[in-house]
Design a protein around this motif. Structure first.
Motif, short mmCIF file in Angstrom:
data_model
loop_
_atom_site.label_atom_id
_atom_site.label_comp_id
_atom_site.label_asym_id
_atom_site.label_seq_id
_atom_site.Cartn_x
_atom_site.Cartn_y
_atom_site.Cartn_z
N ILE A 24 -80.15 8.91 53.81
CA ILE A 24 -79.98 10.35 53.86
C ILE A 24 -79.27 11.18 54.82
N CYS A 25 -79.60 10.66 56.06
CA CYS A 25 -79.04 11.06 57.38
C CYS A 25 -77.51 10.82 57.36
N GLN A 26 -77.33 9.46 56.72
CA GLN A 26 -76.00 9.31 56.71
C GLN A 26 -74.96 10.30 56.04
N ILE A 27 -75.72 10.33 54.73
CA ILE A 27 -74.88 11.47 53.55
C ILE A 27 -75.14 12.82 54.24
N ILE A 28 -76.05 13.38 55.13
CA ILE A 28 -75.87 14.56 55.45
C ILE A 28 -74.90 14.63 56.63
N MET A 29 -74.51 13.74 57.29
CA MET A 29 -73.41 13.75 58.42
C MET A 29 -71.96 13.71 57.71
N GLY A 30 -72.20 12.97 56.87
CA GLY A 30 -70.64 13.02 56.01
C GLY A 30 -70.47 14.38 55.44
N VAL A 31 -71.43 14.76 54.96
CA VAL A 31 -71.25 16.27 54.15
C VAL A 31 -70.77 17.18 55.15
N LEU A 32 -71.42 17.29 56.21
CA LEU A 32 -71.18 18.59 57.30
C LEU A 32 -69.88 18.25 57.61
N PHE A 33 -69.43 17.14 58.20
CA PHE A 33 -68.22 16.75 58.51
C PHE A 33 -67.03 16.96 57.58
N HIS A 34 -67.37 16.74 56.31
CA HIS A 34 -66.50 16.88 55.30
C HIS A 34 -66.01 18.56 55.26
N GLU A 39 -62.76 23.40 56.27
CA GLU A 39 -62.80 24.75 56.71
C GLU A 39 -61.41 24.69 58.00
N SER A 40 -61.57 23.55 58.59
CA SER A 40 -60.74 23.47 59.97
C SER A 40 -59.20 23.65 59.62
N GLY A 41 -59.14 23.39 58.17
CA GLY A 41 -57.54 23.58 57.76
C GLY A 41 -57.24 25.25 57.54
N ASN A 42 -58.07 25.95 57.63
CA ASN A 42 -57.80 27.40 57.49
C ASN A 42 -58.55 28.10 58.54
N MET A 43 -58.51 27.76 59.78
CA MET A 43 -59.17 28.29 60.99
C MET A 43 -59.07 29.75 61.10
N PRO A 44 -58.03 30.52 60.75
CA PRO A 44 -57.79 32.09 61.17
C PRO A 44 -59.12 32.56 59.89
N ALA A 45 -59.27 32.26 59.03
CA ALA A 45 -60.16 32.91 57.96
C ALA A 45 -61.43 32.14 57.80
N THR A 46 -61.74 30.95 58.54
CA THR A 46 -62.89 30.10 58.39
C THR A 46 -64.29 30.98 58.33
N ASN A 48 -67.03 29.15 58.53
CA ASN A 48 -68.12 28.21 58.99
C ASN A 48 -68.54 28.84 60.71
N LYS A 49 -69.83 28.95 60.92
CA LYS A 49 -70.27 29.64 62.03
C LYS A 49 -69.93 28.53 63.24
N SER A 50 -69.93 27.38 63.08
CA SER A 50 -69.68 26.58 64.05
C SER A 50 -68.17 26.50 64.57
N LEU A 51 -67.28 26.58 63.71
CA LEU A 51 -65.83 26.87 63.95
C LEU A 51 -65.43 28.17 64.49
N LYS A 52 -66.31 29.24 64.16
CA LYS A 52 -66.11 30.58 64.63
C LYS A 52 -66.61 30.55 66.36
N LYS A 53 -67.76 29.83 66.45
CA LYS A 53 -68.18 29.89 67.83
C LYS A 53 -67.19 29.06 68.63
N CYS A 54 -66.71 27.88 68.07
CA CYS A 54 -65.67 27.29 68.96
C CYS A 54 -64.41 28.14 69.31
N LYS A 55 -63.87 28.85 68.09
CA LYS A 55 -62.75 29.57 68.48
C LYS A 55 -62.97 30.62 69.41
N LEU A 56 -63.94 31.22 69.32
CA LEU A 56 -64.43 32.41 70.21
C LEU A 56 -64.70 31.90 71.75
#
Length: 231
Positions: A24-34, A39-46, A48-56
């Protein structure tokens, strides 16, 4: 075979539970990265909270330092700090491996108890099979999930966006800000306050020049009075 497992049902339950949690741990990590890769393919309108924090955070660091020297290192640190339920994914990966090893350990303990109880080799074969099957499932799912591969894809997408899309926009904003400051400086140089100051200085100088002849006349009169006094 089921009857053999039921003979040590608690240990058998621990084996299955640890194996399941590890997978289950492996599946959770795979889903999160997927999700983050998508979302990273559309960063201006993402969204995802983590990606927003990264950009800011990148924008703030860029403005604070003038420019971001090493985007690759910044993205590596960001990926290492990705969390699930406040737990870093890198730690979740370690926990997954530890759970798998605990499952194998409990299997070995169960086999020892079975042998100590006088069971035959045939009766301990199911535990060997469960251990081998568990390892096979764990490494198979790890290969399908491919956490390391997903990390590389996510890093590539983020570095591409930050360096090729975000940085040029920040550079334009920085140049516009510098142009605005230079224009303001030019306005200050010809401001009414400075003009008034120059005019005031000129008036004081003229007054001093006018005062000099008056002082000279007063000195001549004083010399004449002294001559008459001593005559």
């Amino acid at each position: 075979m089921i009857a053999i497992f039921l003979k040590h049902k608690y240990l058998a339950g621990a084996i299955i539970g640890l194996l399941s949690l590890s997978i289950i741990c492996q599946i959770i990590m795979g889903v999160l990265f997927h999700i983050m890769i998508r979302e990273s393919g559309n960063m201006p309108a993402t969204k995802n909270k983590s990606l927003k924090k990264c950009k800011l955070k990148y924008i703030n660091c860029y403005k604070l330092n003038g420019r971001m020297v090493n985007t690759s290192v910044f993205v590596d640190k960001f990926i290492q700090k990705i969390t699930f339920l406040k737990m870093p994914l890198i730690r979740l990966s370690h926990i997954s491996g530890q759970l798998m090893m605990l499952s194998v350990l409990v299997t070995g303990i169960t086999i020892c108890f079975t042998l100590a109880a006088g069971d035959t080799l045939f009766q301990i074969i199911p535990y060997y099979l469960s251990s081998i099957l568990g390892l096979y499932l764990y490494f198979s799912i790890s290969g399908l999930v491919d956490i390391q591969g997903k990390k590389k894809i996510l890093k590539t997408n983020l570095v591409d966006y930050l360096e090729n899309h975000l940085v040029p926009r920040l550079e334009v904003e920085r140049e516009n800000l510098l142009r605005g400051e230079k224009a303001q400086d030019r306005e200050d140089e010809v401001s009414p306050e400075r003009t008034m100051g120059w005019k005031e200085g000129l008036r004081v100088k003229e007054d001093m020049e006018k005062a000099v002849p008056a002082s000279a006349d007063y000195q001549d009169e004083l010399e004449d009075l002294l001559k008459e006094f001593f005559a």
